[in-house]
Structure formats: C-alpha cells, structure tokens
Design an enzyme around this catalytic site. Structure first.
Site, short mmCIF file in Angstrom:
data_model
loop_
_atom_site.label_atom_id
_atom_site.label_comp_id
_atom_site.label_asym_id
_atom_site.label_seq_id
_atom_site.Cartn_x
_atom_site.Cartn_y
_atom_site.Cartn_z
CB CYS A 81 -0.99 -0.05 1.16
SG CYS A 81 -2.38 1.09 0.95
CG HIS A 170 -3.18 -3.33 3.79
ND1 HIS A 170 -2.17 -2.66 4.46
CD2 HIS A 170 -3.91 -2.38 3.17
CE1 HIS A 170 -2.29 -1.37 4.25
NE2 HIS A 170 -3.33 -1.16 3.47
CD GLU A 172 -0.39 -5.43 5.96
OE1 GLU A 172 -0.70 -4.24 6.08
OE2 GLU A 172 -0.18 -5.97 4.84
#
Length: 189
Positions: A81, A170, A172
């Site tokens: 990002c 994202h 994560e």
C-alpha cells in the site's frame, strides 16, 4: 540458513507484518531509526500507512537515503500500500520518496476509506489469495523489466522488479501468509 527480515516501524501496520513473518518461522525486527540498519537482514518490508507521513518521517530521521542505498545495493524489499507508493519512481498526484522501482503509482486510487474492499484474486506463482484494500493505490504503468503479478478489475495491484515486490493490498491483514512466503522464499533466500 537463518533468515532475518527488517520491518520499517515508523508508522503504519508494521506489527501485523512482523507477526506474518514470525508465523513462517522467520525472525523479524523493527527498524525505527538509522542505527537499526546495523543489524544484518535478508529483506526489508515497508508497510502500509500514510505515504506522505512515512516519507516525512524517513527524511526527519535521516533514513531515506540509507534505505534507498540499501535497496539499490541489492537488499530485497516488499512494500504494501503506502510502501508501494514510497518505492515508485513516479507518483500521480504525489511526491516521489525512494523512487527505486520502475512503476507509476496512483495514490488513493480506490477513493477514501469508504472505497476499501476485500476480494479473492489470483497472484501469479501463488494462486488465489485474499486481498484487503484500504484507501489503496494501484499501478498505472510499469517499466519493461517489471513483472505484473496480480490485476484486479483491470488495475495492476501487485508487481515485482528484480528483488523488489509491491502490493496495493494488505496481505498482513488476512489469514494467509502466502505473499510473505513468496517474498521470503523467492526474493530473500
């Protein structure tokens, strides 16, 4: 072979990246200041957050040139990002920060917070993965040596150039560790 990943920890979702790396059984540590680069590392993750704020902090902490030099000298890097924006050589409606990847990033391409969304889509070499987009950029142009890894709704959302990886989304923030595994196994080892 012992692998160690540094995660830029000045702003953004760095804790989540550290957890993903550790889930894979790999050591991770926070990079908060220039001296943290004295530790040896096999790769660097630049998390999402706010690209302008991260860029300003990197300048204020005198880390921008150090990070750029490390990447140019071969340190594998993964930007998510805002990390994608920081790595881009060109940024539409924004400032270039590290400028080490031959891509053009469009900031906030999906709009404001309400433009956030979740989808499952193909990531080349990995398969179908979950993708969470939050005020995400996307890539509008890539250089000749950049490999496109994922496209969502006609927009480039993941790419690789040498040992430099970026995603608009994202990874994560999902249950999957597949993108982190790709970065570690394909680019850091």
């Amino acid at each position: 072979m012992s692998i160690k990943i540094g995660v830029l920890a000045v702003q953004g979702a760095f804790i989540e990246h550290i957890r993903k790396v550790q889930e894979l059984g790999v050591e991770a540590f926070e990079i908060r200041q220039k001296k943290d680069f004295n530790q040896s590392m096999n790769g660097l993750i630049i998390p999402g957050g706010e690209s302008t704020a991260i860029g300003k902090l990197l300048r204020d902490l005198n880390m921008l040139d150090k990070i750029r030099n490390e990447i140019q000298e071969g340190l594998p890097v993964f930007g998510t990002c805002a990390g994608l924006i920081l790595l881009a050589k060109k940024v539409e409606e924004g400032m270039v920060h590290l400028g080490v990847m031959d891509i053009t990033a469009k900031r906030n391409a999906y709009g404001r917070q309400l433009g956030s969304f979740y989808i499952e889509e193909n990531f080349e070499g990995v398969g179908i993965i979950p993708m969470t987009f939050i005020r995400a950029p996307y890539i509008t142009q890539v250089g000749d040596k950049v490999k496109i890894l994922s496209v969502v709704n006609g927009h480039i959302v993941a790419a690789q150039e040498k040992n430099r990886l970026v995603t608009s989304f994202h990874p994560e923030l999902t249950e999957s560790t597949k993108v982190h595994q790709y970065f570690i196994e394909k680019l850091c080892i």
